[in-house]
Design a protein around this motif. Structure first.
Motif, PDB file in Angstrom:
ATOM      1  N   ILE A   1       0.843  -8.745  10.341  1.00 27.59           N
ATOM      2  CA  ILE A   1       1.976  -8.657   9.370  1.00 27.59           C
ATOM      3  C   ILE A   1       2.848  -7.615   9.800  1.00 27.59           C
ATOM      4  CG2 ILE A   1       2.124  -8.031   6.863  1.00 27.59           C
ATOM      5  CD1 ILE A   1       0.303 -10.511   7.489  1.00 27.59           C
ATOM      6  N   VAL A   2       4.311  -7.886   9.653  1.00 29.46           N
ATOM      7  CA  VAL A   2       5.042  -7.122   9.940  1.00 29.46           C
ATOM      8  C   VAL A   2       5.348  -6.009   9.016  1.00 29.46           C
ATOM      9  CG1 VAL A   2       7.610  -6.744  10.748  1.00 29.46           C
ATOM     10  CG2 VAL A   2       6.347  -8.803  11.431  1.00 29.46           C
ATOM     11  N   LEU A   3       5.479  -4.770   9.204  1.00 27.98           N
ATOM     12  CA  LEU A   3       5.460  -3.621   8.205  1.00 27.98           C
ATOM     13  C   LEU A   3       6.843  -2.927   8.466  1.00 27.98           C
ATOM     14  CD1 LEU A   3       1.693  -2.310   8.728  1.00 27.98           C
ATOM     15  CD2 LEU A   3       2.839  -4.046   6.961  1.00 27.98           C
ATOM     16  N   GLU A   4       7.049  -2.034   7.284  1.00 27.95           N
ATOM     17  CA  GLU A   4       8.010  -1.053   7.242  1.00 27.95           C
ATOM     18  C   GLU A   4       7.681   0.133   6.411  1.00 27.95           C
ATOM     19  OE1 GLU A   4      11.661  -2.496   5.991  1.00 27.95           O
ATOM     20  OE2 GLU A   4      12.197  -4.121   7.440  1.00 27.95           O
ATOM     21  N   ILE A   5       8.232   1.123   6.578  1.00 28.05           N
ATOM     22  CA  ILE A   5       7.665   2.259   5.728  1.00 28.05           C
ATOM     23  C   ILE A   5       9.084   2.510   4.846  1.00 28.05           C
ATOM     24  CG2 ILE A   5       7.072   4.725   5.506  1.00 28.05           C
ATOM     25  CD1 ILE A   5       4.902   2.995   6.709  1.00 28.05           C
ATOM     26  N   ASP A   6       8.849   2.729   3.279  1.00 22.60           N
ATOM     27  CA  ASP A   6       9.968   3.056   2.810  1.00 22.60           C
ATOM     28  C   ASP A   6       9.273   4.167   1.492  1.00 22.60           C
ATOM     29  OD1 ASP A   6      12.204   3.129   1.013  1.00 22.60           O
ATOM     30  OD2 ASP A   6      11.808   1.163   0.115  1.00 22.60           O
ATOM     31  N   GLY A   7       9.730   5.349   2.053  1.00 20.84           N
ATOM     32  CA  GLY A   7       9.093   6.528   1.383  1.00 20.84           C
ATOM     33  C   GLY A   7       7.552   6.326   1.659  1.00 20.84           C
ATOM     34  N   ASP A   8       6.758   6.519   0.519  1.00 24.13           N
ATOM     35  CA  ASP A   8       5.368   6.306   0.472  1.00 24.13           C
ATOM     36  C   ASP A   8       4.780   5.134   0.378  1.00 24.13           C
ATOM     37  OD1 ASP A   8       3.029   7.850   0.532  1.00 24.13           O
ATOM     38  OD2 ASP A   8       2.856   7.232  -1.581  1.00 24.13           O
ATOM     39  N   ASP A   9       5.683   4.029   0.268  1.00 26.12           N
ATOM     40  CA  ASP A   9       5.452   2.644   0.305  1.00 26.12           C
ATOM     41  C   ASP A   9       5.074   2.134   1.594  1.00 26.12           C
ATOM     42  OD1 ASP A   9       5.409   2.718  -2.398  1.00 26.12           O
ATOM     43  OD2 ASP A   9       7.481   2.007  -2.547  1.00 26.12           O
ATOM     44  N   ILE A  10       4.064   1.169   1.774  1.00 25.88           N
ATOM     45  CA  ILE A  10       4.157   0.405   3.083  1.00 25.88           C
ATOM     46  C   ILE A  10       4.491  -0.968   2.721  1.00 25.88           C
ATOM     47  CG2 ILE A  10       2.791  -0.433   4.965  1.00 25.88           C
ATOM     48  CD1 ILE A  10       0.790   2.170   4.262  1.00 25.88           C
TER      49      ILE A  10
ATOM     50  N   GLU B   1       4.635   7.772  11.065  1.00 25.47           N
ATOM     51  CA  GLU B   1       4.962   8.781  12.156  1.00 25.47           C
ATOM     52  C   GLU B   1       4.087   8.462  13.385  1.00 25.47           C
ATOM     53  OE1 GLU B   1       4.425  13.451  12.273  1.00 25.47           O
ATOM     54  OE2 GLU B   1       5.490  12.660  10.353  1.00 25.47           O
ATOM     55  N   ALA B   2       2.963   8.277  13.598  1.00 24.68           N
ATOM     56  CA  ALA B   2       2.258   8.161  14.845  1.00 24.68           C
ATOM     57  C   ALA B   2       2.096   6.406  15.072  1.00 24.68           C
ATOM     58  CB  ALA B   2       0.798   8.447  14.478  1.00 24.68           C
ATOM     59  N   ARG B   3       2.803   5.715  14.556  1.00 23.89           N
ATOM     60  CA  ARG B   3       3.122   4.307  14.909  1.00 23.89           C
ATOM     61  C   ARG B   3       1.537   3.679  14.821  1.00 23.89           C
ATOM     62  NH1 ARG B   3       7.779   3.077  14.897  1.00 23.89           N
ATOM     63  NH2 ARG B   3       7.539   1.099  16.079  1.00 23.89           N
ATOM     64  N   ASN B   4       0.666   4.079  14.274  1.00 20.18           N
ATOM     65  CA  ASN B   4      -0.652   3.676  14.162  1.00 20.18           C
ATOM     66  C   ASN B   4      -1.252   2.866  12.775  1.00 20.18           C
ATOM     67  OD1 ASN B   4      -0.505   5.696  12.301  1.00 20.18           O
ATOM     68  ND2 ASN B   4      -2.541   6.693  13.094  1.00 20.18           N
ATOM     69  N   ILE B   5      -0.129   2.559  11.811  1.00 18.24           N
ATOM     70  CA  ILE B   5      -0.548   1.729  10.570  1.00 18.24           C
ATOM     71  C   ILE B   5      -0.047   0.515  11.039  1.00 18.24           C
ATOM     72  CG2 ILE B   5      -0.070   1.405   8.304  1.00 18.24           C
ATOM     73  CD1 ILE B   5       0.682   4.431   8.253  1.00 18.24           C
ATOM     74  N   VAL B   6      -1.090  -0.450  10.847  1.00 14.71           N
ATOM     75  CA  VAL B   6      -0.956  -2.163  11.102  1.00 14.71           C
ATOM     76  C   VAL B   6      -1.810  -2.978  10.066  1.00 14.71           C
ATOM     77  CG1 VAL B   6      -0.741  -1.675  13.894  1.00 14.71           C
ATOM     78  CG2 VAL B   6      -3.051  -1.925  12.574  1.00 14.71           C
ATOM     79  N   ALA B   7      -1.468  -4.060  10.319  1.00 12.27           N
ATOM     80  CA  ALA B   7      -2.020  -4.987   9.124  1.00 12.27           C
ATOM     81  C   ALA B   7      -2.255  -6.345   9.945  1.00 12.27           C
ATOM     82  CB  ALA B   7      -1.083  -5.153   7.854  1.00 12.27           C
ATOM     83  N   PHE B   8      -3.382  -7.122   9.855  1.00 16.02           N
ATOM     84  CA  PHE B   8      -3.473  -8.266  10.269  1.00 16.02           C
ATOM     85  C   PHE B   8      -4.270  -9.213   9.156  1.00 16.02           C
ATOM     86  CE2 PHE B   8      -3.269  -5.579  14.080  1.00 16.02           C
ATOM     87  CZ  PHE B   8      -2.789  -6.133  14.811  1.00 16.02           C
ATOM     88  N   ASN B   9      -4.299 -10.463   9.440  1.00 10.23           N
ATOM     89  CA  ASN B   9      -4.993 -11.516   8.786  1.00 10.23           C
ATOM     90  C   ASN B   9      -6.541 -11.513   8.928  1.00 10.23           C
ATOM     91  OD1 ASN B   9      -5.731 -14.799   8.501  1.00 10.23           O
ATOM     92  ND2 ASN B   9      -4.584 -13.925   6.973  1.00 10.23           N
TER      93      ASN B   9
ATOM     94  N   GLY C   1       0.859  -1.164   0.058  1.00  7.77           N
ATOM     95  CA  GLY C   1      -0.014   0.034   0.078  1.00  7.77           C
ATOM     96  C   GLY C   1       0.827   1.283   0.018  1.00  7.77           C
ATOM     97  N   LYS C   2       0.428   2.356   0.028  1.00 11.90           N
ATOM     98  CA  LYS C   2       0.715   3.579  -0.092  1.00 11.90           C
ATOM     99  C   LYS C   2       0.324   4.476   1.143  1.00 11.90           C
ATOM    100  CE  LYS C   2       2.748   3.629  -4.193  1.00 11.90           C
ATOM    101  NZ  LYS C   2       4.164   3.433  -4.426  1.00 11.90           N
ATOM    102  N   LEU C   3       1.365   5.198   1.813  1.00 15.37           N
ATOM    103  CA  LEU C   3       0.731   6.085   2.855  1.00 15.37           C
ATOM    104  C   LEU C   3      -0.188   7.074   2.352  1.00 15.37           C
ATOM    105  CD1 LEU C   3       4.337   6.853   4.689  1.00 15.37           C
ATOM    106  CD2 LEU C   3       2.340   5.786   5.660  1.00 15.37           C
TER     107      LEU C   3
END
Length: 159
Positions: free
Chosen positions: A131-140, A71-79, A34-36
């Protein structure tokens, strides 16, 4: 007890930061999910990971969450599959006002998305796989999975 001792040993050796997440994500492929710029508070987006058969939800919560990124540590992903008996929980079961997913249509299990998908109520005895996430620019980017997907004896890695 053996698994508990192993977990304590891993945490004592590697801590709870990036090194511990590296242990979880090392066998998984990296995938932009996804995208931020497409996310807003209370939104959920469906994606597949680690293969095309496993559906998950990417969400921006209204509060900080365990394992959250951004930034707010509020983006998450789950099955989206309940670990109790495999009930499907999609975007319509996401309750942003309470930061929960559920209730599951089979037995009403509900999961707290701010606490790594831990069970709040219902029959489930396991947390939702996160799901373990990282941010890379605008990409999630999805980089791994914490927990076992319902119906699998071991998680597919997508590799």
């Amino acid at each position: 007890m053996i698994l508990g001792g192993t977990a304590i040993t891993v945490l004592a050796t590697y801590g709870t930061g990036p090194q511990a997440q590296e242990l979880v994500s090392s066998a998984y492929t990296r995938k932009v999910i996804g995208k931020l710029s497409d996310l807003g508070p209370g939104t959920a987006i469906t994606f597949t990971y680690p293969n095309d058969d496993i559906e998950n939800l990417l969400m921006m919560l209204n509060e900080e969450a365990g394992g959250g990124v951004g930034e707010a540590r509020n983006i998450v992903a789950f099955n989206t599959i309940c670990p109790h008996m495999g009930g499907y929980m999609g975007e319509s079961e996401f309750r942003p006002e309470h930061s929960v997913l559920g209730p599951c249509p089979l037995h009403l299990s509900t999961f707290d998305l701010t606490k790594h998908g831990m069970i709040v109520s219902g029959h489930a005895v396991e947390s939702l796989p996160q799901i373990v996430l990282e941010i890379d620019g605008d990409d999630i980017v999805a980089t791994g999975v914490m927990g076992l997907f319902y119906g699998y004896s071991h998680n597919p890695t997508g590799a």
